[in-house]
Write a protein that holds these residues in place. Structure first.
Motif, PDB file in Angstrom:
ATOM      1  N   UNK A 385       0.827  -1.227   0.000  1.00  0.00           N
ATOM      2  CA  UNK A 385       0.000   0.000   0.000  1.00  0.00           C
ATOM      3  C   UNK A 385       0.861   1.278   0.000  1.00  0.00           C
ATOM      4  N   UNK A 386       2.097   1.167   0.401  1.00  0.00           N
ATOM      5  CA  UNK A 386       3.000   2.335   0.404  1.00  0.00           C
ATOM      6  C   UNK A 386       3.792   2.435  -0.889  1.00  0.00           C
ATOM      7  N   UNK A 387       3.375   1.668  -1.903  1.00  0.00           N
ATOM      8  CA  UNK A 387       4.012   1.687  -3.223  1.00  0.00           C
ATOM      9  C   UNK A 387       5.452   1.218  -3.172  1.00  0.00           C
ATOM     10  N   UNK A 388       5.718   0.349  -2.197  1.00  0.00           N
ATOM     11  CA  UNK A 388       7.040  -0.245  -2.168  1.00  0.00           C
ATOM     12  C   UNK A 388       7.029  -1.525  -2.989  1.00  0.00           C
ATOM     13  N   UNK A 389       8.072  -1.678  -3.754  1.00  0.00           N
ATOM     14  CA  UNK A 389       8.132  -2.826  -4.667  1.00  0.00           C
ATOM     15  C   UNK A 389       8.226  -4.119  -3.852  1.00  0.00           C
ATOM     16  N   UNK A 390       7.449  -5.125  -4.314  1.00  0.00           N
ATOM     17  CA  UNK A 390       7.492  -6.466  -3.704  1.00  0.00           C
ATOM     18  C   UNK A 390       8.074  -7.408  -4.754  1.00  0.00           C
ATOM     19  N   UNK A 391       9.276  -7.863  -4.417  1.00  0.00           N
ATOM     20  CA  UNK A 391       9.877  -8.785  -5.386  1.00  0.00           C
ATOM     21  C   UNK A 391      10.309 -10.111  -4.726  1.00  0.00           C
ATOM     22  N   UNK A 392       9.857 -10.289  -3.443  1.00  0.00           N
ATOM     23  CA  UNK A 392      10.208 -11.554  -2.767  1.00  0.00           C
ATOM     24  C   UNK A 392       9.072 -11.925  -1.817  1.00  0.00           C
ATOM     25  N   UNK A 393       8.876 -13.229  -1.608  1.00  0.00           N
ATOM     26  CA  UNK A 393       7.795 -13.689  -0.735  1.00  0.00           C
ATOM     27  C   UNK A 393       8.104 -13.372   0.704  1.00  0.00           C
ATOM     28  N   UNK A 394       9.328 -13.164   0.975  1.00  0.00           N
ATOM     29  CA  UNK A 394       9.700 -12.893   2.362  1.00  0.00           C
ATOM     30  C   UNK A 394       9.217 -11.505   2.789  1.00  0.00           C
ATOM     31  N   UNK A 395       8.803 -10.678   1.806  1.00  0.00           N
ATOM     32  CA  UNK A 395       8.317  -9.334   2.096  1.00  0.00           C
ATOM     33  C   UNK A 395       6.826  -9.323   2.390  1.00  0.00           C
ATOM     34  N   UNK A 396       6.238 -10.524   2.247  1.00  0.00           N
ATOM     35  CA  UNK A 396       4.769 -10.578   2.347  1.00  0.00           C
ATOM     36  C   UNK A 396       4.398 -11.571   3.443  1.00  0.00           C
ATOM     37  N   UNK A 397       3.357 -11.175   4.124  1.00  0.00           N
ATOM     38  CA  UNK A 397       2.769 -12.063   5.118  1.00  0.00           C
ATOM     39  C   UNK A 397       1.293 -12.247   4.780  1.00  0.00           C
ATOM     40  N   UNK A 398       0.791 -13.362   5.402  1.00  0.00           N
ATOM     41  CA  UNK A 398      -0.624 -13.624   5.168  1.00  0.00           C
ATOM     42  C   UNK A 398      -1.448 -12.491   5.737  1.00  0.00           C
ATOM     43  N   UNK A 399      -2.426 -12.092   4.984  1.00  0.00           N
ATOM     44  CA  UNK A 399      -3.314 -10.986   5.394  1.00  0.00           C
ATOM     45  C   UNK A 399      -2.878  -9.630   4.861  1.00  0.00           C
ATOM     46  N   UNK A 400      -1.635  -9.509   4.280  1.00  0.00           N
ATOM     47  CA  UNK A 400      -1.202  -8.212   3.714  1.00  0.00           C
ATOM     48  C   UNK A 400      -1.990  -7.889   2.475  1.00  0.00           C
ATOM     49  N   UNK A 401      -2.227  -6.649   2.300  1.00  0.00           N
ATOM     50  CA  UNK A 401      -2.920  -6.184   1.091  1.00  0.00           C
ATOM     51  C   UNK A 401      -1.857  -5.771   0.088  1.00  0.00           C
ATOM     52  N   UNK A 402      -1.997  -6.201  -1.106  1.00  0.00           N
ATOM     53  CA  UNK A 402      -1.034  -5.891  -2.171  1.00  0.00           C
ATOM     54  C   UNK A 402      -1.770  -5.258  -3.360  1.00  0.00           C
ATOM     55  N   UNK A 403      -0.951  -4.574  -4.198  1.00  0.00           N
ATOM     56  CA  UNK A 403      -1.496  -3.957  -5.412  1.00  0.00           C
ATOM     57  C   UNK A 403      -0.770  -4.574  -6.603  1.00  0.00           C
ATOM     58  N   UNK A 404      -1.575  -4.961  -7.576  1.00  0.00           N
ATOM     59  CA  UNK A 404      -1.033  -5.524  -8.792  1.00  0.00           C
ATOM     60  C   UNK A 404      -1.336  -4.541  -9.945  1.00  0.00           C
ATOM     61  N   UNK A 405      -0.255  -4.006 -10.534  1.00  0.00           N
ATOM     62  CA  UNK A 405      -0.414  -3.055 -11.643  1.00  0.00           C
ATOM     63  C   UNK A 405      -0.217  -3.816 -12.935  1.00  0.00           C
TER      64      UNK A 405
END
Length: 428
Positions: A385-405
């Motif tokens: 949500x802060x427009x930070x790039x996600x390029x690894x699964x380790x940056x994500x946890x269950x329940x996080x909201x993500x944006x797909x452009x």
């Protein structure tokens, strides 16, 4: 006619009688000198006198060696010579060959005594002498009413200046009462307020002139408030009045010359002075006129109106010059700006063209690197949500909201499960 002789014959006869008289040919006569005259020829004419009588005498220039002193009035002398007849005039006189001095006569002694006394009293001092007026118009005369003196004074006065007024006091100038008459005349004319006074008479012996040697006459002249000119006798005659008077004239005629100014000469001098003054005045006026003309020219040159007109014209000229310069400067600046604008546009065009080419190159490179470019083939760009790039699964946890452009939009999703996969070393 028998018994009738001519004057010449009688004079010649008498002369012969004198010549034959032994006593008259070699005679010495004692007497007092009077009427002594030294002639320019060198002859000396004089009179020998005593209390009762007198005799004419002459010493010719050739006999002057017989005179060892200066012959003067009042001297008591002994004259040696001959008594002869002067045939032309029919008169006899002493022809002196030798003169010796015996003493001075009584009158001359009295003259010297009074002169010395008055001189000691200061009556002859120059500080008491009054100045004779230069332009006398009223002249008093104390002299005998008849005789050569008054005639000479009247004639000369009339000749020199007919406008001068003469005031005559008819005085006795010889004999008993003469001194008193002269004193009265001086005192009376002194009260008339005249300009100058002439006191005198013609020539004569010391006895004839003695009234002018009296002390009363000397004091009257000294006390007179009007300037007095003495004119007694001839040039060689000197009296006490001459010493006391303010001015001595050698003769009455000379006194008139001194007292009466020459009107014709005065008029000539006045005319000359008037002409000189008029000439000087004309020259002065001409110089003044010239100066005025010069000042007028200067005034015109420095006239404020003229100066204002000149300043106004100068201002106008300056304005025109400034306008012309301004226009030329503006035109030059305009041409410069036009040229600069043209150059600037050319430079901008060139720079724009270069920048466009560069931008196209960079855009191509950027597009090549752009995620959107990559996701155009079914790929997407994942950020939080802060427009930070996600390029690894380790940056994500269950329940996080993500944006797909995606290529044509954006998907917001919630992570329900995170799964990690092993990456081989070769894939790295």
């Amino acid at each position: 006619m028998a018994g009738v002789y001519s004057v010449t014959q009688i004079n010649a006869y008498i002369k012969n009688m004198f010549a034959q008289d032994f006593a008259l040919n070699r005679i010495s006569i004692k007497g007092e000198v009077s009427n002594c005259k030294y002639h320019t020829s060198g002859h000396i004419y004089f009179t020998l006198k005593d209390k009762a009588s007198s005799i004419s005498a002459v010493m010719f220039a050739g006999s002057r060696k017989g005179l060892s002193f200066h012959l003067e009035e009042g001297q008591q002398i002994v004259a040696k010579g001959s008594v002869e007849v002067y045939e032309r005039d029919g008169r006899y006189q002493l022809y002196a060959q030798e003169i010796t001095r015996e003493g001075m006569g009584d009158l001359y002694e009295r003259f010297l005594k009074l002169r010395n006394e008055l001189e000691e009293m200061g009556m002859f001092s120059p500080e008491y002498k009054k100045e004779i007026p230069r332009y006398a118009r009223r002249v008093g005369v104390v002299t005998a009413p008849t005789g050569a003196a008054i005639r000479d004074i009247m004639n000369i006065s009339a000749r020199r200046n007919p406008f001068v007024q003469l005031y005559l006091y008819p005085a006795l100038v010889q004999g008993n009462g003469a001194a008193e008459s002269i004193v009265k005349g001086i005192e009376m004319l002194d009260q008339k307020g005249l300009d100058v006074l002439i006191v005198g008479r013609g020539g004569g012996s010391i006895e004839d002139l003695w009234a002018f040697n009296e002390e009363s006459v000397a004091r009257a002249i000294f006390n007179c408030s009007v300037p007095v000119i003495s004119a007694v006798g001839h040039e060689t005659d000197v009296t006490i009045a001459d010493y006391v008077a303010d001015m001595r004239a050698p003769t009455p005629s000379a006194a008139a010359e001194l007292a009466v100014f020459d009107y014709r000469q005065f008029k000539e001098q006045s005319d000359s002075i008037r002409y000189t003054l008029r000439t000087m005045m004309d020259r002065k006026l001409e110089r003044c006129r010239f100066s005025i003309r010069q000042y007028e020219l200067k005034l015109k040159y420095f006239d404020p109106k003229r100066s204002i007109r000149e300043q106004r014209q100068r201002l106008h000229d300056l304005e025109e010059k400034l306008r012309s310069l301004t226009l030329r400067q503006i035109e030059a600046e305009r041409r410069y700006l036009d040229e600069s604008a043209f150059l600037m546009s050319q430079l901008i065009k060139k720079q724009t063209l270069r920048d466009r080419h560069r931008l196209e190159l960079l855009a191509g490179r950027l597009h090549a690197c752009s995620p959107l470019g990559k996701i155009g083939g079914g790929y997407g760009f994942i950020t939080d949500l802060q427009n930070r790039k996600i390029d690894s699964v380790i940056q994500v946890e269950t329940g996080d909201t993500l944006r797909l452009k995606l290529r044509d939009g954006m998907i917001e999703t919630v992570v329900s499960e995170v799964e990690s996969s092993e990456v081989s070393e070769a894939d790295k």
